[in-house]
Design an enzyme around this catalytic site. Structure first.
Site, PDB file in Angstrom:
ATOM      1  N   GLU A  76       0.942  -1.291  -0.549  1.00  0.00           N
ATOM      2  CA  GLU A  76       0.026   0.117  -0.398  1.00  0.00           C
ATOM      3  C   GLU A  76       1.179   0.829  -0.116  1.00  0.00           C
ATOM      4  O   GLU A  76       1.005   2.243  -0.251  1.00  0.00           O
ATOM      5  CB  GLU A  76      -0.942  -0.178   0.800  1.00  0.00           C
ATOM      6  CG  GLU A  76      -2.241   1.012   0.617  1.00  0.00           C
ATOM      7  CD  GLU A  76      -2.773   0.531   1.944  1.00  0.00           C
ATOM      8  OE1 GLU A  76      -2.821   0.192   2.816  1.00  0.00           O
ATOM      9  OE2 GLU A  76      -4.250   2.081   1.972  1.00  0.00           O
ATOM     10  N   ASP A  77       2.020   1.536   0.913  1.00  0.00           N
ATOM     11  CA  ASP A  77       2.674   2.383   1.778  1.00  0.00           C
ATOM     12  C   ASP A  77       4.237   2.549   0.000  1.00  0.00           C
ATOM     13  O   ASP A  77       4.559   3.913   0.222  1.00  0.00           O
ATOM     14  CB  ASP A  77       2.950   2.922   2.504  1.00  0.00           C
ATOM     15  CG  ASP A  77       1.531   2.579   3.355  1.00  0.00           C
ATOM     16  OD1 ASP A  77       0.908   3.259   2.397  1.00  0.00           O
ATOM     17  OD2 ASP A  77       1.427   2.638   4.407  1.00  0.00           O
TER      18      ASP A  77
END
Ligand code: MN
Length: 719
Positions: free
Chosen positions: A76-77
């Site tokens: 996600e990051d």
């Protein structure tokens, strides 16, 4: 702050065989990927995955789950893809990371109770491995613990989501310790003023309350000893602020009305000691009637077991919970407790379907030989009968498995269903019969004036959609049947050369209807239209006796069978679409634009034939059942007629491709067959959709123009 070495020693102490090399690789990869990122607190980002991994290790989940915890934010990051994680750490770790990532992308938006319930179910339905939920819960707990560093708006949003979604899930899983901490933290951030007020109020009373607790404990302890009921521990505590607040809300009372700040807990070794302890407690303090609950005999759906009672001491009521050590473990840690104590027995409520899976886990646990076997059995299908899909505005609709955009449209609103013409799922146009998946965002495309199709009944699964579609079609059919019945009756009146006005004088139809036990004149006409009553029979009732002399007496038929019917006002309208009352005959399959004739069948409305159909000759035998028909103006939609062409060709390379390419340039091909016969002639048979006769003629002309095509003819009976 925990370090990686701390984590490893925690994992080791739980599971000496854990793959610490895997953990180290996961840690190093995650640290590298998150390098340079910091949390709002100013700490290195990697502290977050480390803390989450430590929480997951404390749940005694396996090394796969712990590695996945370390990696849970990389997809996600950072720029890492899930494929890369799979390559480096294997499919199992990747699967858990993917699950956690997927949950993070669900746009929770509403705190309305029913919606929150659907969100929870959807979240759980999207998860097929319990480790995903547990890692996500650990992630949420750590985020809640460090929430203070965020801006107020984010803080409130996350706290609300925690209260609506994650705390109830922890509750469902029986993880009350985690649930309690999430609720306390959420309360603190959602309503800091109320939280502080309540905390100050409790603090004021703390000293006095603690003294009371100590006294009660001492009294109970002595009595239990006297009676030789061994208690492992006796806990006295002040209730959690969140649960006091909930009590105020639920009972609509003020703080000054809260008496039972205190709760006692007796933890015993054996189940029978619980009941013995209960008897002693009721001897010391009078019980509050109606407050005793036996969750040992009747466990809660999430497996919780305990005895609960409320008693009164010095005018102050307080709650006592009595349970064994094993039950206590389950009460605090829920599902996670099963990794720690595998020999225990935990009941589950038999008809709680949400917990069927938990029962399955527990059943599997009995014959699992080692912990990793147990982990492997943790494949979930929490809501096998349901899917959860979003409206574009983020509302969730719960639908049965197999539901389609049409079911979804009817779930939104009947009118949306009726006028639905298409659907976009996750921004892509899809066929209406597409099966929806949990998490799909469904946008229904509607067009004013469009109506439900009978075809939908072949794929909708909700009874609501089925009912609404049928209702609509029946209503439409009725109108059609009334219209058809009137025309058939008119025709019959003309045949006998009767005065139309005289026969249908003031409510004559109503009178006949009543005689036949039919409610109204319209229903009578509908019965003729549906073919349940013959027009002749109705006419004999309308004009009884010898008035019935056929005008056409002596002549075999009014018109030759191949007559091209005039599209006059009285003609029955035919269309290409399904119409139960006016159907196109299968023998000649007439298409719009072709000359047609109608034939009143017995019981199945009007059958429409091409006037060139050989069967039309047979209509001569029953000329009274012939009827004029004309193509109606109703929109059939493009490609409403399916026809079949037989094409004779020379056998040469690329012949088939040339022919089909030419055809598909302006129509939709459903089926192609080709073969070559002994004299090196090829025969290609193409089934395709056309709009009308003109369209068909254009296609035939095009095909004839293809070099090597010898002959093209339309085949009436489809192969
Ligand atoms: Mn995270």
């Amino acid at each position: 702050m925990i370090t990686f070495d701390d984590l490893v020693s925690r994992v080791r102490s739980n599971d000496a065989d854990a793959d610490t090399d895997l953990l180290r690789r996961a840690y190093e990869f995650s640290a590298l990927e998150h390098a340079g990122q910091t949390r709002r607190s100013g700490e290195q980002y990697i502290t977050h995955p480390l803390e989450v991994a430590a929480l997951v290790a404390d749940m005694r989940l396996d090394d796969v789950a712990i590695a996945a915890s370390l990696l849970h934010d990389v997809v996600e990051d950072t720029l890492t893809t899930i494929e890369h994680v799979r390559d480096l750490f294997g499919p199992e770790v990747a699967h858990v990371v993917e699950g956690v990532t997927k949950i993070s992308t669900i746009p929770f938006s509403s705190s309305e109770e029913r919606q929150a319930e659907n969100f929870r179910k959807m979240l759980l339905a999207m998860v097929d491995d319990v480790r995903v939920i547990l890692v996500k819960l650990a992630d949420r707990l750590h985020n809640m613990r460090t929430l203070g560093h965020l801006k107020e708006e984010r803080r409130v949003k996350i706290a609300q989501e925690t209260l609506d979604i994650y705390a109830p899930i922890a509750h469902r899983l029986g993880m009350s310790k985690l649930q309690n901490e999430l609720e306390e933290l959420a309360f603190r951030h959602l309503d800091p003023a109320a939280f502080d007020r309540l905390r100050a109020w409790v603090e004021e009373r703390r000293r006095a309350t603690e003294e009371t607790v100590a006294q009660l404990q001492a009294t109970l302890d002595a009595k239990l000893r006297d009676a030789h009921v061994p208690a492992v521990t006796l806990e006295g505590r002040i209730k959690r602020l969140f649960s006091i607040r909930e009590k105020l809300r639920r009972q609509k009372i003020g703080l000054d009305e809260v008496y039972d700040l205190i709760a006692l807990r007796v933890i015993t070794r054996k189940e029978r000691d619980c009941y013995a302890a209960l008897g002693i407690i009721h001897q010391i303090w009078p019980p509050v009637p109606g407050r005793f609950k036996d969750f040992i005999a009747m466990p809660r759906p999430n497996g919780y077991q305990s005895l609960h009672t409320s008693v009164v001491s010095g005018g102050v009521p307080f709650e006592v919970q009595i349970r064994t050590e094993r039950m206590h473990q389950v009460a605090e840690e829920g599902i996670a407790a099963h990794w720690k104590y595998k020999e225990g027995r935990v009941g589950a409520h038999p008809d709680e379907k949400y917990f069927r899976w938990l029962r399955q886990l527990l059943e599997t646990e009995k014959d699992a030989r080692d912990p990793s076997d147990f982990i492997h059995s943790l494949k979930l299908d929490l809501y096998p009968e349901e899917v959860y899909a979003f409206t574009p505005r983020g509302e969730v609709k719960a639908l049965p498995r197999g539901a389609t955009p049409v079911d979804f449209a009817y779930a939104v609103h009947t009118d949306v269903g009726h006028t639905c013409v298409g659907a976009r799922v996750n921004r892509r146009m899809v066929p209406l019969r597409t099966r929806l998946q949990s998490g799909d965002i469904v946008e229904v495309v509607t067009a004013a004036g469009r109506t439900p199709s009978r075809d939908w009944l072949t794929f909708v699964v909700t009874s609501r959609a089925r009912h609404k579609i049928k209702h609509f079609i029946h209503a439409q059919e009725k109108v059609r049947a009334v219209e058809l019945g009137r025309k058939l009756l008119d025709k019959e009146i003309r045949r006998f050369d009767l005065n139309h006005r005289a026969v249908l004088a003031s409510d004559a139809l109503g009178r006949v209807a009543a005689e036949l036990g039919i409610p109204k004149a319209d229903d009578l006409c509908a019965s003729i239209g549906y073919g349940r009553l013959s027009a002749r029979l109705v006419l004999t009732r309308l004009a009884p006796g010898d008035a019935l002399r056929e005008r056409t007496n002596g002549r075999p038929a009014e018109t030759p069978p191949a007559r091209v019917p005039a599209a006059d006002e009285d003609a029955i309208q035919a269309s290409g679409c399904d119409d139960l009352l006016v159907t196109r005959a299968g023998c000649c399959n007439p298409i719009r634009g072709e000359p047609i004739v109608g034939y009143v069948t017995r019981g199945k409305g009007v059958s429409v034939h091409a006037s060139t159909c050989p069967n039309v000759v047979n209509l001569l035998y029953h000329p009274e059942r012939r009827i004029d028909v004309a193509w109606g103006n109703a929109g059939d939609g493009p490609g409403a007629f399916t026809v079949c062409l037989a094409i004779q060709v020379q056998d040469r390379r690329g012949m088939l491709a040339d022919v089909t390419t030419r055809i598909s340039e302006n129509t939709n091909i459903r089926r192609v067959e080709a073969d070559v016969n002994e004299i090196r002639r090829g025969r290609i048979s193409v089934t395709m959709d056309v709009d009308d006769l003109k369209h068909l003629q254009r296609v035939i002309k095009d095909v004839r123009a293809v070099p090597g095509v010898i002959d093209v003819e339309r085949v009436l009976r489809q192969p």
